[in-house]
Design a protein around this motif. Structure first.
Motif, PDB file in Angstrom:
ATOM      1  N   GLN A  18      16.678  39.521 -61.460  1.00 56.24           N
ATOM      2  CA  GLN A  18      16.148  38.698 -61.750  1.00 56.24           C
ATOM      3  C   GLN A  18      16.812  36.792 -60.776  1.00 56.24           C
ATOM      4  N   GLU A  19      17.617  37.372 -59.975  1.00 54.20           N
ATOM      5  CA  GLU A  19      18.154  37.001 -59.088  1.00 54.20           C
ATOM      6  C   GLU A  19      17.067  36.262 -57.482  1.00 54.20           C
ATOM      7  N   ALA A  20      16.663  38.376 -57.361  1.00 55.34           N
ATOM      8  CA  ALA A  20      15.614  37.385 -56.574  1.00 55.34           C
ATOM      9  C   ALA A  20      14.285  37.014 -56.883  1.00 55.34           C
ATOM     10  N   GLU A  67      12.935  33.838 -55.162  1.00 58.65           N
ATOM     11  CA  GLU A  67      11.188  34.104 -54.965  1.00 58.65           C
ATOM     12  C   GLU A  67      10.715  32.969 -55.366  1.00 58.65           C
ATOM     13  N   ALA A  68      10.896  32.083 -56.652  1.00 66.11           N
ATOM     14  CA  ALA A  68      10.456  30.935 -56.870  1.00 66.11           C
ATOM     15  C   ALA A  68      10.729  29.875 -56.601  1.00 66.11           C
ATOM     16  N   LEU A 119       7.636  25.951 -50.573  1.00 63.63           N
ATOM     17  CA  LEU A 119       6.449  26.159 -49.289  1.00 63.63           C
ATOM     18  C   LEU A 119       5.815  24.840 -49.873  1.00 63.63           C
ATOM     19  N   ASP A 120       5.458  25.230 -51.152  1.00 64.90           N
ATOM     20  CA  ASP A 120       4.155  24.968 -51.154  1.00 64.90           C
ATOM     21  C   ASP A 120       4.145  22.982 -51.363  1.00 64.90           C
TER      22      ASP A 120
END
Length: 213
Positions: A35-37, A41-42, A48-49
């Motif tokens: 969940q943390e990863a 990532e999100a 980045l976006d």
């Protein structure tokens, strides 16, 4: 009786609370880590976006329109790569090409192999041709039939080099050739000269696939 009833109410309340916690909280270290990863990532993707969109906002309208096409066509694997490269100020195969009206227009359509040599072709043909690339990784002929109109766009092409092969290695030969003929007919309709690039050999493919026309 009253004591038993109170005990039962407490037990039910405790059981309900425990069930709610089990649904909301990780059941173990592995799940918590996952969940943390996922959350990280999100967060990274959002950051980045944000940087990428800020970069797009600095572009001319034609360039912005090209980036919008790439956003819709590159997919979940190549789009993040493209975003990272653009944010870092790096060139790639999907750079916007500003045409020299005195030079012929060339379109490259193909898989990741052609993606790898796109910039080399541009360099070799600098001053001789405007070298564009389809706004996606080509993939199999089935994808080509769905996406060819998008890949061709609205411009006039003088030369189209295309490749469909390795991503069709599990496709029946009759299906492959039938789809390829349809794609060729569609590309011929542009009036461009067509160049078919043979796919590279694939060790696990049947010999008959290596001899496709």
């Amino acid at each position: 009786m009253k004591t038993t009833a109170i005990f039962m109410l407490i037990f039910v309340a405790f059981a309900s609370l425990t069930a709610a916690q089990n649904q909301a909280e990780p059941t173990g270290a592995a799940e918590a880590s996952a969940q943390e990863a996922s959350a990280q990532e999100a967060k990274s993707a959002a950051e980045l976006d944000k940087k990428y969109q800020a970069w797009v906002a600095t572009l001319q309208p034609e360039q912005q329109a090209w980036e919008k096409v790439l956003e819709s066509e590159l997919g979940g694997f190549y789009l993040p790569i493209h975003k990272r490269q653009k944010v870092a100020g790096q060139s790639n195969a999907w750079d916007f090409v500003e045409d020299d009206p005195d030079l012929p227009r060339v379109l490259l359509i193909g898989d990741s192999v052609s993606r790898a040599y796109t910039r080399t072709v541009r360099s070799e043909l600098a001053g001789k041709a405007n070298v564009h690339r389809a706004p996606a990784n080509g993939g199999p002929t089935a994808t080509g039939l769905k996406k060819m109109d998008v890949w061709l766009g609205d411009g006039k092409w003088d030369i189209i080099q295309f490749n469909f092969g390795i991503h069709d290695r599990q496709t029946k030969l009759a299906d492959y050739t039938g789809r390829l003929e349809q794609l060729i007919t569609r590309m011929q309709g542009t009036g461009a000269k067509l160049i078919f690039a043979n796919t590279h050999r694939y060790p696990l493919c049947p010999a008959s696939i290596h001899r496709r026309p």
